[in-house]
Design a protein around this motif. Structure first.
Motif, PDB file in Angstrom:
ATOM      1  N   ASP A  75      -1.773  -1.158  -4.981  1.00 60.49           N
ATOM      2  CA  ASP A  75      -0.711  -1.424  -4.007  1.00 60.49           C
ATOM      3  C   ASP A  75      -0.066  -2.773  -4.338  1.00 60.49           C
ATOM      4  O   ASP A  75      -0.191  -3.735  -3.584  1.00 60.49           O
ATOM      5  CB  ASP A  75      -1.327  -1.440  -2.600  1.00 60.49           C
ATOM      6  CG  ASP A  75      -0.312  -1.598  -1.479  1.00 60.49           C
ATOM      7  OD1 ASP A  75       0.889  -1.341  -1.705  1.00 60.49           O
ATOM      8  OD2 ASP A  75      -0.733  -1.984  -0.369  1.00 60.49           O
ATOM      9  N   ASP A  77       2.854  -4.087  -4.231  1.00 60.61           N
ATOM     10  CA  ASP A  77       3.763  -4.723  -3.266  1.00 60.61           C
ATOM     11  C   ASP A  77       3.071  -5.012  -1.935  1.00 60.61           C
ATOM     12  O   ASP A  77       3.674  -5.543  -1.011  1.00 60.61           O
ATOM     13  CB  ASP A  77       5.022  -3.890  -3.055  1.00 60.61           C
ATOM     14  CG  ASP A  77       4.752  -2.519  -2.449  1.00 60.61           C
ATOM     15  OD1 ASP A  77       3.565  -2.181  -2.201  1.00 60.61           O
ATOM     16  OD2 ASP A  77       5.720  -1.781  -2.222  1.00 60.61           O
ATOM     17  N   THR A  79       2.213  -3.254   0.532  1.00 63.66           N
ATOM     18  CA  THR A  79       2.713  -2.596   1.736  1.00 63.66           C
ATOM     19  C   THR A  79       1.575  -1.975   2.549  1.00 63.66           C
ATOM     20  O   THR A  79       1.445  -2.225   3.745  1.00 63.66           O
ATOM     21  CB  THR A  79       3.755  -1.513   1.369  1.00 63.66           C
ATOM     22  OG1 THR A  79       4.821  -2.146   0.660  1.00 63.66           O
ATOM     23  CG2 THR A  79       4.298  -0.829   2.610  1.00 63.66           C
ATOM     24  N   THR A  80       0.757  -1.170   1.896  1.00 60.99           N
ATOM     25  CA  THR A  80      -0.359  -0.524   2.597  1.00 60.99           C
ATOM     26  C   THR A  80      -1.378  -1.556   3.049  1.00 60.99           C
ATOM     27  O   THR A  80      -1.914  -1.454   4.158  1.00 60.99           O
ATOM     28  CB  THR A  80      -1.022   0.541   1.695  1.00 60.99           C
ATOM     29  OG1 THR A  80      -0.028   1.487   1.307  1.00 60.99           O
ATOM     30  CG2 THR A  80      -2.141   1.259   2.425  1.00 60.99           C
ATOM     31  N   ARG A  82      -0.843  -4.664   3.971  1.00 64.17           N
ATOM     32  CA  ARG A  82      -0.302  -5.301   5.182  1.00 64.17           C
ATOM     33  C   ARG A  82      -0.362  -4.362   6.376  1.00 64.17           C
ATOM     34  O   ARG A  82      -0.765  -4.768   7.479  1.00 64.17           O
ATOM     35  CB  ARG A  82       1.144  -5.753   4.962  1.00 64.17           C
ATOM     36  CG  ARG A  82       1.282  -7.097   4.298  1.00 64.17           C
ATOM     37  CD  ARG A  82       2.710  -7.629   4.380  1.00 64.17           C
ATOM     38  NE  ARG A  82       3.707  -6.715   3.831  1.00 64.17           N
ATOM     39  CZ  ARG A  82       4.020  -6.641   2.550  1.00 64.17           C
ATOM     40  NH1 ARG A  82       3.407  -7.392   1.680  1.00 64.17           N
ATOM     41  NH2 ARG A  82       4.943  -5.794   2.138  1.00 64.17           N
ATOM     42  N   GLU A  83       0.049  -3.110   6.193  1.00 66.33           N
ATOM     43  CA  GLU A  83       0.050  -2.159   7.304  1.00 66.33           C
ATOM     44  C   GLU A  83      -1.349  -1.962   7.875  1.00 66.33           C
ATOM     45  O   GLU A  83      -1.529  -1.946   9.097  1.00 66.33           O
ATOM     46  CB  GLU A  83       0.631  -0.823   6.852  1.00 66.33           C
ATOM     47  CG  GLU A  83       2.133  -0.867   6.614  1.00 66.33           C
ATOM     48  CD  GLU A  83       2.671   0.408   5.984  1.00 66.33           C
ATOM     49  OE1 GLU A  83       1.876   1.315   5.630  1.00 66.33           O
ATOM     50  OE2 GLU A  83       3.908   0.497   5.834  1.00 66.33           O
TER      51      GLU A  83
END
Length: 145
Positions: A75, A77, A79-80, A82-83
């Motif tokens: 991952d 970037d 994104t996952t 952070r989510e």
């Protein structure tokens, strides 16, 4: 001269599933949080391959959530990452009580640790809570928190 009372003296972050008294210990919060995480996973909010382990450290007033199954390589970037981190932080906040007057400690501090496949920590989020602010009387604040 009257004692000074700050506007935050009577404000608290009171999680939607938090309370006081029997059934609202850190250990009980950890059990309810584990159920919340399972429900979020079933709803697709946390990837199925992500594993969470909750540890209660009562002497330190810490609720630790160890997260395995995520990596920067998979991952890039983040994104996952952070989510998942934010979702877990918000879920744990539902069980916490945090007085904003800075004199009463929160029910617990949450420590979310993300561990890579090599067993090394690569990311963390530490804090008390996030949510809506509620007003309580000074007497409630001293008694309940």
């Amino acid at each position: 001269m009257e004692p000074f009372e700050s506007t935050v003296d009577c404000l608290v972050l009171w999680g939607a599933r938090a309370g006081v008294g029997l059934g609202y210990t850190m250990e009980a919060a950890a059990v309810r949080l584990a159920d919340d995480i399972a429900e979020l996973r079933d709803d697709g909010g946390i990837p199925a391959h992500v594993r969470t382990v909750i540890t209660v450290l009562p002497q330190q007033r810490v609720l630790e959530i160890r997260v395995e199954g995520l990596s920067v390589e998979a991952d890039p970037d983040r994104t996952t990452i952070r989510e998942v981190t934010y979702a877990l932080f918000e879920l744990a906040s539902y069980h916490n009580i945090v007085a904003l007057d800075a004199t009463a400690p929160p029910l617990f501090t949450q420590r979310i640790l993300l561990v890579g496949s090599d067993g090394r920590l690569f990311s963390a989020m530490i804090g008390s809570g996030v949510g809506d602010v509620d007003s309580v009387t000074p007497q409630q604040n001293q008694r309940d928190v």
